[in-house]
Write a protein that holds these residues in place. Structure first.
Motif, mmCIF file in Angstrom:
data_model
loop_
_atom_site.group_PDB
_atom_site.id
_atom_site.type_symbol
_atom_site.label_atom_id
_atom_site.label_comp_id
_atom_site.label_asym_id
_atom_site.label_seq_id
_atom_site.Cartn_x
_atom_site.Cartn_y
_atom_site.Cartn_z
ATOM 1 N N ILE A 163 31.718 -10.062 -13.772
ATOM 2 C CA ILE A 163 30.304 -9.682 -13.812
ATOM 3 C C ILE A 163 30.080 -8.299 -14.435
ATOM 4 C CG2 ILE A 163 29.809 -11.093 -11.778
ATOM 5 C CD1 ILE A 163 29.717 -8.541 -10.119
ATOM 6 N N SER A 164 31.160 -7.611 -14.804
ATOM 7 C CA SER A 164 31.026 -6.274 -15.398
ATOM 8 C C SER A 164 30.509 -6.372 -16.830
ATOM 9 C CB SER A 164 32.376 -5.547 -15.370
ATOM 10 O OG SER A 164 32.806 -5.337 -14.054
ATOM 11 N N PRO A 165 29.512 -5.570 -17.194
ATOM 12 C CA PRO A 165 28.985 -5.568 -18.581
ATOM 13 C C PRO A 165 29.941 -4.816 -19.512
ATOM 14 C CG PRO A 165 27.819 -3.949 -17.251
ATOM 15 C CD PRO A 165 28.760 -4.660 -16.317
ATOM 16 N N MET A 166 30.782 -5.516 -20.225
ATOM 17 C CA MET A 166 31.793 -4.893 -21.083
ATOM 18 C C MET A 166 31.171 -4.052 -22.194
ATOM 19 S SD MET A 166 34.740 -5.626 -19.878
ATOM 20 C CE MET A 166 35.858 -5.290 -21.248
ATOM 21 N N GLY A 167 29.942 -4.376 -22.573
ATOM 22 C CA GLY A 167 29.297 -3.616 -23.640
ATOM 23 C C GLY A 167 29.073 -2.167 -23.286
ATOM 24 N N VAL A 168 29.080 -1.836 -22.008
ATOM 25 C CA VAL A 168 28.904 -0.444 -21.577
ATOM 26 C C VAL A 168 30.123 0.389 -21.937
ATOM 27 C CG1 VAL A 168 28.616 1.033 -19.542
ATOM 28 C CG2 VAL A 168 27.357 -1.125 -19.715
ATOM 29 N N PHE A 169 31.304 -0.241 -21.968
ATOM 30 C CA PHE A 169 32.545 0.477 -22.189
ATOM 31 C C PHE A 169 32.932 0.578 -23.672
ATOM 32 C CE2 PHE A 169 32.740 -1.552 -18.004
ATOM 33 C CZ PHE A 169 32.896 -0.447 -17.200
ATOM 34 N N THR A 170 32.512 -0.369 -24.491
ATOM 35 C CA THR A 170 32.909 -0.368 -25.899
ATOM 36 C C THR A 170 31.895 -1.124 -26.741
ATOM 37 O OG1 THR A 170 34.648 -0.998 -27.465
ATOM 38 C CG2 THR A 170 34.318 -2.429 -25.558
ATOM 39 N N ASN A 171 31.793 -0.713 -28.026
ATOM 40 C CA ASN A 171 30.909 -1.398 -28.961
ATOM 41 C C ASN A 171 31.657 -2.460 -29.762
ATOM 42 O OD1 ASN A 171 28.645 0.124 -28.254
ATOM 43 N ND2 ASN A 171 29.257 1.799 -29.620
ATOM 44 N N LYS A 172 32.981 -2.471 -29.625
ATOM 45 C CA LYS A 172 33.800 -3.417 -30.372
ATOM 46 C C LYS A 172 33.769 -4.796 -29.707
ATOM 47 C CE LYS A 172 37.001 0.240 -31.834
ATOM 48 N NZ LYS A 172 38.413 0.695 -31.824
ATOM 49 N N GLU A 173 34.248 -5.765 -30.430
ATOM 50 C CA GLU A 173 34.365 -7.109 -29.867
ATOM 51 C C GLU A 173 35.404 -7.093 -28.746
ATOM 52 O OE1 GLU A 173 35.458 -11.686 -31.251
ATOM 53 O OE2 GLU A 173 35.222 -10.104 -32.752
ATOM 54 N N VAL A 174 35.036 -7.667 -27.646
ATOM 55 C CA VAL A 174 35.887 -7.636 -26.457
ATOM 56 C C VAL A 174 36.809 -8.840 -26.445
ATOM 57 C CG1 VAL A 174 35.936 -7.622 -23.951
ATOM 58 C CG2 VAL A 174 34.115 -6.405 -25.162
ATOM 59 N N GLY A 175 38.096 -8.579 -26.229
ATOM 60 C CA GLY A 175 39.078 -9.649 -26.162
ATOM 61 C C GLY A 175 39.802 -9.664 -24.830
ATOM 62 N N MET A 176 40.824 -10.507 -24.745
ATOM 63 C CA MET A 176 41.579 -10.644 -23.496
ATOM 64 C C MET A 176 42.237 -9.340 -23.046
ATOM 65 S SD MET A 176 42.357 -12.476 -20.977
ATOM 66 C CE MET A 176 41.749 -14.068 -21.544
ATOM 67 N N PRO A 177 42.816 -8.534 -23.955
ATOM 68 C CA PRO A 177 43.460 -7.279 -23.502
ATOM 69 C C PRO A 177 42.482 -6.369 -22.746
ATOM 70 C CG PRO A 177 44.149 -7.792 -25.720
ATOM 71 C CD PRO A 177 43.050 -8.748 -25.384
ATOM 72 N N GLU A 178 41.230 -6.284 -23.243
ATOM 73 C CA GLU A 178 40.247 -5.432 -22.583
ATOM 74 C C GLU A 178 39.914 -5.947 -21.176
ATOM 75 O OE1 GLU A 178 40.202 -4.539 -26.768
ATOM 76 O OE2 GLU A 178 39.997 -6.451 -25.696
ATOM 77 N N TYR A 179 39.805 -7.254 -21.051
ATOM 78 C CA TYR A 179 39.520 -7.841 -19.738
ATOM 79 C C TYR A 179 40.692 -7.631 -18.767
ATOM 80 C CZ TYR A 179 35.098 -10.098 -20.877
ATOM 81 O OH TYR A 179 33.777 -10.334 -21.191
ATOM 82 N N VAL A 180 41.902 -7.725 -19.291
ATOM 83 C CA VAL A 180 43.083 -7.493 -18.445
ATOM 84 C C VAL A 180 43.096 -6.055 -17.944
ATOM 85 C CG1 VAL A 180 45.598 -7.375 -18.404
ATOM 86 C CG2 VAL A 180 44.454 -9.311 -19.511
ATOM 87 N N MET A 181 42.806 -5.108 -18.866
ATOM 88 C CA MET A 181 42.785 -3.698 -18.468
ATOM 89 C C MET A 181 41.698 -3.447 -17.422
ATOM 90 S SD MET A 181 45.216 -2.095 -19.954
ATOM 91 C CE MET A 181 44.692 -0.399 -19.691
ATOM 92 N N LEU A 182 40.515 -4.050 -17.628
ATOM 93 C CA LEU A 182 39.442 -3.875 -16.662
ATOM 94 C C LEU A 182 39.804 -4.499 -15.317
ATOM 95 C CD1 LEU A 182 36.606 -2.868 -16.043
ATOM 96 C CD2 LEU A 182 35.705 -5.044 -16.895
#
Length: 239
Positions: free
Chosen positions: A185-204
């Protein structure tokens, strides 16, 4: 001519023959005094911290559906986060119905019961520092006899609510699931403007897992909480 009989008058006549009025009152007073003495003695034994592992029950008089082994009692306490402790630690007064049940049992089994135990939520006990009581008396060999239950039934969702603190494995699994939900449920757009992939979700997810675990551990240590498996028969609120 119809003859009639006043039964109350006949009762009074027979009573006058059997015993004088003063004698009857003395007998009744003696019975009531003996009853009150017995009830006071039961109250005293309920508040006694003396321990006992068995009572001299007449096994032929016991109701088998009221007999429980300590393992069964423990499993219920662990599932619903209840305590099984000496009745002397109970905060409130014991209901008179419970006293009557004990008195009836003692008369039936011709014995004085001791070693009473109570199954109830922690809040109903006077715990030492380190909605539903059930009163038991030990039979022996790890078996207990249910004497009386009073109060309201446990909430149907209590078992589910206390499941995460049942044991260490349940807590880790609960933290894991909570971290996944928070990540989802976290808004990934707040953390980065780039396209979000699996690595970013794993880190979060890893960040969320550590954050939730830290909050749970802090709360647990600060409040002196412990797992259900550790507290079910502990008289300490922080052990």
């Amino acid at each position: 001519m119809r003859l009639s009989t006043n039964i109350e008058r006949e009762l009074n006549k027979r009573r006058a023959k059997d015993a004088p009025e003063g004698s009857i009152l003395d007998q009744i007073q003696g019975i009531l005094a003996a009853n009150e003495d017995q009830r006071q003695d039961i109250h005293t034994r309920l508040r006694s911290r003396a321990t006992s592992d068995a009572n001299a029950f007449d096994l032929d008089q016991l109701e088998t559906d009221r007999i429980y082994h300590i393992d069964t009692i423990k499993s219920i306490c662990v599932d619903y986060r209840l305590r099984f402790l000496n009745a002397a630690l109970f905060k409130s007064e014991f209901p008179e119905e419970a006293i009557s049940k004990i008195r009836e049992l003692e008369d039936t089994h011709d014995t004085a019961l001791n070693g009473f135990k109570l199954m109830a939520p922690s809040k109903l006990f006077k715990l030492e520092n380190a909605d539903d009581p059930l009163l038991f008396a030990p039979i022996g060999n790890g078996y207990y006899y249910l004497i009386h239950k009073w109060g309201n039934d446990l909430s149907g969702v209590r078992k589910l609510l206390v499941w995460p603190v049942k044991n260490f494995d349940n807590m880790i699994f609960s933290i894991f699931v909570a971290s996944i939900l928070l990540t989802a449920i976290s808004p990934m757009g707040v953390f980065t403007n780039k396209e979000v992939g699996m690595p970013e979700y794993v880190m979060l997810f890893l960040f969320m897992f550590k954050a939730v675990a830290a909050v749970v551990l802090y709360y647990g240590f600060a409040a002196g909480k412990n797992f259900n498996t550790a507290i079910w028969n502990s008289k300490y609120y922080n052990a």
